[in-house]
Design a protein around this motif. Structure first.
Motif, mmCIF file in Angstrom:
data_model
loop_
_atom_site.group_PDB
_atom_site.id
_atom_site.type_symbol
_atom_site.label_atom_id
_atom_site.label_comp_id
_atom_site.label_asym_id
_atom_site.label_seq_id
_atom_site.Cartn_x
_atom_site.Cartn_y
_atom_site.Cartn_z
ATOM 1 N N GLN A 68 0.764 -1.066 -0.108
ATOM 2 C CA GLN A 68 -0.013 0.015 0.059
ATOM 3 C C GLN A 68 0.942 1.351 0.063
ATOM 4 O O GLN A 68 0.641 2.422 -0.714
ATOM 5 C CB GLN A 68 -1.005 -0.127 1.193
ATOM 6 C CG GLN A 68 -1.685 1.068 1.337
ATOM 7 C CD GLN A 68 -2.907 1.484 0.597
ATOM 8 O OE1 GLN A 68 -3.334 0.518 0.030
ATOM 9 N NE2 GLN A 68 -3.402 2.537 0.199
ATOM 10 N N ARG A 115 -5.851 2.177 -6.111
ATOM 11 C CA ARG A 115 -6.516 1.700 -4.884
ATOM 12 C C ARG A 115 -6.163 -0.012 -4.797
ATOM 13 O O ARG A 115 -6.217 -0.565 -5.973
ATOM 14 C CB ARG A 115 -7.883 1.771 -5.041
ATOM 15 C CG ARG A 115 -8.583 1.003 -3.824
ATOM 16 C CD ARG A 115 -10.196 1.049 -3.792
ATOM 17 N NE ARG A 115 -10.601 2.597 -3.821
ATOM 18 C CZ ARG A 115 -11.710 3.113 -2.732
ATOM 19 N NH1 ARG A 115 -12.037 1.927 -1.883
ATOM 20 N NH2 ARG A 115 -11.961 4.239 -2.565
ATOM 21 N N ILE A 137 -6.252 -3.486 -3.871
ATOM 22 C CA ILE A 137 -7.004 -4.439 -3.237
ATOM 23 C C ILE A 137 -6.772 -5.692 -3.194
ATOM 24 O O ILE A 137 -5.671 -6.314 -4.013
ATOM 25 C CB ILE A 137 -8.410 -4.381 -4.118
ATOM 26 C CG1 ILE A 137 -8.102 -4.604 -5.451
ATOM 27 C CG2 ILE A 137 -9.046 -3.036 -4.158
ATOM 28 C CD1 ILE A 137 -9.264 -4.956 -6.499
ATOM 29 N N GLN A 171 -8.290 -5.084 5.059
ATOM 30 C CA GLN A 171 -8.513 -3.740 5.904
ATOM 31 C C GLN A 171 -7.763 -3.182 6.776
ATOM 32 O O GLN A 171 -7.472 -1.991 7.083
ATOM 33 C CB GLN A 171 -10.095 -3.863 6.039
ATOM 34 C CG GLN A 171 -10.656 -2.604 6.228
ATOM 35 C CD GLN A 171 -12.339 -2.623 6.781
ATOM 36 O OE1 GLN A 171 -12.683 -3.542 7.538
ATOM 37 N NE2 GLN A 171 -12.981 -1.952 6.097
ATOM 38 N N GLY A 214 -4.833 -1.566 5.803
ATOM 39 C CA GLY A 214 -4.829 -0.264 5.237
ATOM 40 C C GLY A 214 -5.256 -0.340 3.694
ATOM 41 O O GLY A 214 -5.476 0.634 3.204
ATOM 42 N N ARG A 249 -7.848 -0.860 0.828
ATOM 43 C CA ARG A 249 -9.026 -0.310 0.592
ATOM 44 C C ARG A 249 -10.274 -1.225 -0.419
ATOM 45 O O ARG A 249 -11.304 -0.576 -0.683
ATOM 46 C CB ARG A 249 -9.198 1.260 0.093
ATOM 47 C CG ARG A 249 -8.171 2.087 0.851
ATOM 48 C CD ARG A 249 -7.854 3.281 -0.112
ATOM 49 N NE ARG A 249 -9.029 4.254 -0.348
ATOM 50 C CZ ARG A 249 -8.996 5.008 -1.185
ATOM 51 N NH1 ARG A 249 -7.734 5.259 -2.092
ATOM 52 N NH2 ARG A 249 -10.024 5.621 -1.674
ATOM 53 N N GLY A 250 -9.847 -2.407 -0.414
ATOM 54 C CA GLY A 250 -10.874 -3.081 -1.375
ATOM 55 C C GLY A 250 -10.395 -4.497 -1.298
ATOM 56 O O GLY A 250 -9.361 -4.952 -0.849
ATOM 57 N N CYS A 294 -16.922 -5.012 6.365
ATOM 58 C CA CYS A 294 -16.020 -4.213 6.204
ATOM 59 C C CYS A 294 -16.698 -2.838 5.810
ATOM 60 O O CYS A 294 -15.836 -1.578 5.756
ATOM 61 C CB CYS A 294 -15.102 -4.753 4.986
ATOM 62 S SG CYS A 294 -14.271 -6.277 5.270
ATOM 63 N N ASP A 345 -17.369 1.590 2.428
ATOM 64 C CA ASP A 345 -15.952 2.268 1.744
ATOM 65 C C ASP A 345 -15.053 1.257 1.245
ATOM 66 O O ASP A 345 -14.019 1.954 0.611
ATOM 67 C CB ASP A 345 -15.349 3.414 2.683
ATOM 68 C CG ASP A 345 -16.181 4.616 3.157
ATOM 69 O OD1 ASP A 345 -17.018 4.842 2.156
ATOM 70 O OD2 ASP A 345 -16.360 5.155 4.197
ATOM 71 N N PHE A 346 -15.323 0.297 1.546
ATOM 72 C CA PHE A 346 -14.502 -0.868 1.171
ATOM 73 C C PHE A 346 -14.904 -1.768 -0.073
ATOM 74 O O PHE A 346 -15.953 -2.102 0.001
ATOM 75 C CB PHE A 346 -14.238 -2.079 2.439
ATOM 76 C CG PHE A 346 -13.253 -3.099 2.126
ATOM 77 C CD1 PHE A 346 -11.802 -2.668 2.449
ATOM 78 C CD2 PHE A 346 -13.294 -4.271 1.766
ATOM 79 C CE1 PHE A 346 -10.807 -3.612 2.455
ATOM 80 C CE2 PHE A 346 -12.565 -5.265 1.693
ATOM 81 C CZ PHE A 346 -11.163 -5.091 2.165
ATOM 82 N N TRP A 347 -14.112 -1.269 -1.161
ATOM 83 C CA TRP A 347 -14.672 -1.673 -2.584
ATOM 84 C C TRP A 347 -14.573 -3.331 -2.572
ATOM 85 O O TRP A 347 -13.594 -3.905 -2.179
ATOM 86 C CB TRP A 347 -13.674 -1.040 -3.487
ATOM 87 C CG TRP A 347 -14.126 0.307 -3.798
ATOM 88 C CD1 TRP A 347 -14.808 1.227 -3.122
ATOM 89 C CD2 TRP A 347 -13.503 1.405 -5.036
ATOM 90 N NE1 TRP A 347 -15.007 2.305 -3.525
ATOM 91 C CE2 TRP A 347 -14.142 2.355 -4.757
ATOM 92 C CE3 TRP A 347 -12.749 0.608 -6.144
ATOM 93 C CZ2 TRP A 347 -14.103 3.504 -5.566
ATOM 94 C CZ3 TRP A 347 -12.577 1.950 -6.700
ATOM 95 C CH2 TRP A 347 -13.119 3.248 -6.685
#
Length: 238
Positions: A101, A117, A119, A154, A157, A159-160, A175, A178-180
């Protein structure tokens, strides 16, 4: 999330640049494309530059899985391409996920790009509960394993996550919004499942909580790819 057409990611699962360009030309209405291992190994960043020149969004699906230092180096390099989504395996562990990340953001900043992003792949959709237990010797329920991998991502850090649509509702509750959730294994009712063991229709997947749907062969191998794409968008309601 926008219109149905913006929620569909179409894979460029072809062996080379020529075939990829032909698909781009055949489907100008597609805004989000996935570049995976085969095409990236054969064509490298050349195809990514072509996608950027056409103002397309890019899902760079290389599924990095290595030690933290190697993960960081790979994600830093990937971040420089200006891609929108980048995959790593959650099973690489918390230290590697955190390094990935941070490094992806560093690479993007160095090139003046928006950071991708990052994931996490929770579990490949070709693996079912029997394979998880018998082949991989992981003695937990499939949904429990996927939930733990998403939570690990998650907490690290990210985000999906990439997950089967059958686990989308669980991960949405676990999750948050906001967690794609990016879901392969999506097949319209008129298409064959192929090697996807945990499949769902596009409308069902969105209702379950998916943000983006990865839909390949029902579109790219159709006699009329543009018509197939339009039909799926219509079935999704827009």
């Amino acid at each position: 999330m926008g219109s149905a057409s913006e929620q569909i990611i179409v894979p460029l699962d072809v062996p080379g640049e020529g075939e990829a360009i032909a698909l781009l030309d055949a489907l100008p209405q597609v805004t989000f494309w996935k570049v995976g291992l085969e095409l990236f190994v054969s064509s490298g960043p050349t195809l990514l530059k072509e996608l950027k020149s056409r103002n397309k969004r890019i899902f760079l699906d290389l599924k990095f899985h290595d030690i933290p230092n190697t993960m960081a180096g790979a994600c830093r390099a990937a971040g420089r391409y200006g891609v929108d989504l980048l995959t790593v395996h959650a099973a690489s562990g918390k230290a590697a996920l955190m390094a990935a990340q941070t490094a992806a953001a560093e690479g993007a900043q160095a090139s003046g790009c928006e950071p991708p992003r990052v994931i996490a792949v929770t579990l490949l959709t070709s693996i079912d509960e029997r394979s998880l237990s018998t082949d991989l010797k992981i003695p937990v329920a499939l949904t429990d394993y996927i939930q733990q991998m998403a939570l690990l991502a998650q907490e690290s850090g990210l985000r999906g996550a990439v997950c089967s649509p059958q686990e989308a509702s669980l991960l949405r509750r676990t999750c948050g919004d906001d967690f794609w959730l990016v879901c392969p294994g999506v097949r319209p009712t008129w298409a064959q499942k192929g090697d996807q063991q945990r499949a769902m229709t596009p409308a069902e997947a969105v209702q379950a909580g998916a943000h983006y749907l990865v839909i390949g062969r029902p579109i790219t191998q159709a006699a009329d790819p543009a018509a197939a794409f339009a039909q799926i968008c219509e079935e999704m309601g827009g």
